[in-house]
Design a protein around this motif. Sequence first.
Motif, PDB file in Angstrom:
ATOM      1  N   LEU A  18      24.664  22.290  58.388  1.00  0.00           N
ATOM      2  CA  LEU A  18      23.351  21.960  58.961  1.00  0.00           C
ATOM      3  C   LEU A  18      22.940  20.519  58.703  1.00  0.00           C
ATOM      4  N   GLY A  19      23.678  19.835  57.832  1.00  0.00           N
ATOM      5  CA  GLY A  19      23.372  18.427  57.607  1.00  0.00           C
ATOM      6  C   GLY A  19      22.648  18.125  56.304  1.00  0.00           C
ATOM      7  N   TYR A  20      22.475  19.141  55.469  1.00  0.00           N
ATOM      8  CA  TYR A  20      21.863  18.873  54.159  1.00  0.00           C
ATOM      9  C   TYR A  20      22.818  18.068  53.282  1.00  0.00           C
ATOM     10  N   GLN A  21      22.281  17.201  52.438  1.00  0.00           N
ATOM     11  CA  GLN A  21      23.058  16.708  51.304  1.00  0.00           C
ATOM     12  C   GLN A  21      23.148  17.924  50.397  1.00  0.00           C
ATOM     13  N   THR A  22      24.369  18.346  50.172  1.00  0.00           N
ATOM     14  CA  THR A  22      24.558  19.653  49.537  1.00  0.00           C
ATOM     15  C   THR A  22      25.023  19.518  48.098  1.00  0.00           C
ATOM     16  N   GLY A  23      24.303  20.225  47.225  1.00  0.00           N
ATOM     17  CA  GLY A  23      24.642  20.159  45.804  1.00  0.00           C
ATOM     18  C   GLY A  23      24.964  21.523  45.247  1.00  0.00           C
ATOM     19  N   THR A  24      25.913  21.555  44.343  1.00  0.00           N
ATOM     20  CA  THR A  24      26.188  22.800  43.636  1.00  0.00           C
ATOM     21  C   THR A  24      26.407  22.488  42.154  1.00  0.00           C
ATOM     22  N   GLY A  25      26.853  23.478  41.402  1.00  0.00           N
ATOM     23  CA  GLY A  25      27.065  23.242  39.977  1.00  0.00           C
ATOM     24  C   GLY A  25      27.354  24.547  39.271  1.00  0.00           C
ATOM     25  N   SER A  69      34.206  14.045  33.767  1.00  0.00           N
ATOM     26  CA  SER A  69      35.389  14.380  34.576  1.00  0.00           C
ATOM     27  C   SER A  69      35.042  14.414  36.060  1.00  0.00           C
ATOM     28  N   LEU A  70      33.854  14.943  36.373  1.00  0.00           N
ATOM     29  CA  LEU A  70      33.457  15.006  37.782  1.00  0.00           C
ATOM     30  C   LEU A  70      33.198  13.597  38.336  1.00  0.00           C
ATOM     31  N   ARG A  71      32.603  12.743  37.526  1.00  0.00           N
ATOM     32  CA  ARG A  71      32.369  11.359  37.980  1.00  0.00           C
ATOM     33  C   ARG A  71      33.697  10.677  38.306  1.00  0.00           C
ATOM     34  N   LEU A  72      34.729  10.960  37.498  1.00  0.00           N
ATOM     35  CA  LEU A  72      36.040  10.352  37.784  1.00  0.00           C
ATOM     36  C   LEU A  72      36.685  10.970  39.021  1.00  0.00           C
ATOM     37  N   LEU A  73      36.445  12.241  39.209  1.00  0.00           N
ATOM     38  CA  LEU A  73      37.060  12.967  40.324  1.00  0.00           C
ATOM     39  C   LEU A  73      36.361  12.663  41.649  1.00  0.00           C
ATOM     40  N   MET A  74      35.029  12.511  41.590  1.00  0.00           N
ATOM     41  CA  MET A  74      34.238  12.255  42.802  1.00  0.00           C
ATOM     42  C   MET A  74      33.282  11.096  42.506  1.00  0.00           C
ATOM     43  N   PRO A  75      33.803   9.861  42.534  1.00  0.00           N
ATOM     44  CA  PRO A  75      33.039   8.711  42.027  1.00  0.00           C
ATOM     45  C   PRO A  75      31.721   8.416  42.749  1.00  0.00           C
ATOM     46  N   ASP A  76      31.597   8.809  44.037  1.00  0.00           N
ATOM     47  CA  ASP A  76      30.392   8.382  44.764  1.00  0.00           C
ATOM     48  C   ASP A  76      29.358   9.479  44.994  1.00  0.00           C
ATOM     49  N   ILE A  77      29.472  10.601  44.292  1.00  0.00           N
ATOM     50  CA  ILE A  77      28.449  11.644  44.474  1.00  0.00           C
ATOM     51  C   ILE A  77      27.270  11.400  43.523  1.00  0.00           C
ATOM     52  N   ASN A  78      26.189  12.150  43.715  1.00  0.00           N
ATOM     53  CA  ASN A  78      25.070  12.127  42.768  1.00  0.00           C
ATOM     54  C   ASN A  78      25.261  13.245  41.750  1.00  0.00           C
ATOM     55  N   ILE A  79      25.074  12.920  40.497  1.00  0.00           N
ATOM     56  CA  ILE A  79      25.201  13.940  39.444  1.00  0.00           C
ATOM     57  C   ILE A  79      23.912  13.937  38.623  1.00  0.00           C
ATOM     58  N   ALA A  80      23.317  15.109  38.470  1.00  0.00           N
ATOM     59  CA  ALA A  80      22.056  15.194  37.719  1.00  0.00           C
ATOM     60  C   ALA A  80      22.307  15.451  36.239  1.00  0.00           C
ATOM     61  N   ALA A  81      21.440  14.849  35.416  1.00  0.00           N
ATOM     62  CA  ALA A  81      21.453  15.143  33.982  1.00  0.00           C
ATOM     63  C   ALA A  81      20.559  16.361  33.794  1.00  0.00           C
ATOM     64  N   ALA A  82      21.153  17.530  33.628  1.00  0.00           N
ATOM     65  CA  ALA A  82      20.392  18.787  33.611  1.00  0.00           C
ATOM     66  C   ALA A  82      19.436  18.872  32.426  1.00  0.00           C
ATOM     67  N   SER A 133      22.836  10.489  48.097  1.00  0.00           N
ATOM     68  CA  SER A 133      24.246  10.529  47.704  1.00  0.00           C
ATOM     69  C   SER A 133      25.072   9.633  48.635  1.00  0.00           C
ATOM     70  N   LYS A 134      25.735   8.652  48.035  1.00  0.00           N
ATOM     71  CA  LYS A 134      26.593   7.769  48.843  1.00  0.00           C
ATOM     72  C   LYS A 134      27.678   8.568  49.538  1.00  0.00           C
ATOM     73  N   HIS A 135      28.126   9.578  48.837  1.00  0.00           N
ATOM     74  CA  HIS A 135      29.218  10.388  49.357  1.00  0.00           C
ATOM     75  C   HIS A 135      28.847  11.052  50.686  1.00  0.00           C
ATOM     76  N   TYR A 136      27.597  11.480  50.780  1.00  0.00           N
ATOM     77  CA  TYR A 136      27.117  12.136  51.996  1.00  0.00           C
ATOM     78  C   TYR A 136      27.342  11.228  53.198  1.00  0.00           C
ATOM     79  N   PHE A 137      26.967   9.957  53.052  1.00  0.00           N
ATOM     80  CA  PHE A 137      27.086   9.041  54.188  1.00  0.00           C
ATOM     81  C   PHE A 137      28.544   8.710  54.496  1.00  0.00           C
ATOM     82  N   SER A 138      29.362   8.604  53.464  1.00  0.00           N
ATOM     83  CA  SER A 138      30.757   8.276  53.765  1.00  0.00           C
ATOM     84  C   SER A 138      31.471   9.468  54.401  1.00  0.00           C
TER      85      SER A 138
END
Length: 364
Positions: A194-201, A265-278, A352-357
């Motif tokens: 649907l076009g959401y910037q999609t987050g999981t965890g 590890s996730l930052r290294l695996l997916m460098p351009d996503i947004n990651i929240a500090a829970a 999220s930069k990743h969303y646009f790329s």
Amino acid sequence: MATGINTLNKTSKTMDELTRQVSSEGSEKTLLLKKAGKIQEKVVGKKVFYRGLIEFSNVCTKDCYYCGIRKSNRNIARYDIDDDAILKAAKFAHENKYGSLVLQSGERNDDKFTERISRLLHGIKKLSNGELGITISLGEQTRETYKEWFNAGAHRYLLRIESSDEELYYKIHPHDKKHNFQTRLNCLYTLKELGYQTGTGVMIGLPFQTYEHLAKDLLFMKELDIDMCGMGPFIEHHDTPLYQYHDRLWPLKRRFEVALNMIASLRLLMPDINIAAATALQAIDPVGRERALQCGANVIMPNITPTINRKNYLLYENKPCTDEGADECTHCLHARIQMAGREVGYGEWGDSKHYFSRRSQKLQ
Ligand code: SAH
Ligand code: SF4
């Protein structure tokens, strides 16, 4: 050891390498966190983005075994903040240049709820002249509902898979129509479509969870090609079924350390996503979120829920900042983020930069 160090640079990783990374300790762990912090600075920069978190209701129709606000817990007072108070909190976020906010609650699927959320989304857009970005985290919904909310102004959605291992998923949830692994997965596909910037965890340190499960979770997120992630330590709650296993959990400190390893590890695996500090990181270590910002996390969700309601949104025990008003939190947070060597991206959406790329790749 040499193998561990060399593999830190690759983005395609095997289960074995990731298992080793998420379980690392001592100098290997120090190196992992440092490397992730560097990649973070290089790819997404030093900026940290605020998402003002409004936990507007603890009414929930589900019965997840880990959660303090599950339907069957009779030991809590249920609340549902009225629309005016929610809009007031949104106004606070806007005036304080938070950039975005997150609307979160227990899961409800009735029409009244769906319509109310749409109304609120329109209201928030209106009061902020379209300037506030909106993330929602309202559980599993139909495609129509997700679409309606997207059209009403929500552009990011957080839906944690909790564990990507189906067997483990059913150890921490009932196995019935209302709690179905495949349904949750399908919701994530729909949100993306649907076009959401999609987050999981996921939660880290669950009973029965192994380092292999966590490595698998990282590969799952890569495979799903998510835009955002929010993951944190599992914290047991007395009034939940999973509490019976509390004596076989990793110590809180270990859950915290592994959570940082997961973020790095996730930052290294997916460098351009947004990651929240829970927030759950802060429940274990007073500067837990700031530590996460130094090893990969670039989003923080200050709680702006009106204070009187905060004590009843206890997904887990020892939840931090349940006494403080939003103002108080804002001031201390700014200083703490600077101390962590990061800057606050005031007034910016911080998408999220990743969303646009991934979207532009799709168009090519
Ligand atoms: N109802 C929505 C959103 C609110 S719950 C949903 O479930 O998606 C938000 C998150 O809180 C959940 O995804 C879960 O990962 C986390 N949570 C619940 N209980 C927890 C606990 N005991 N320890 C740590 N995190 C918990
Ligand atoms: Fe409800 Fe979400 Fe808690 Fe599950 S995790 S019981 S859906 S609030």
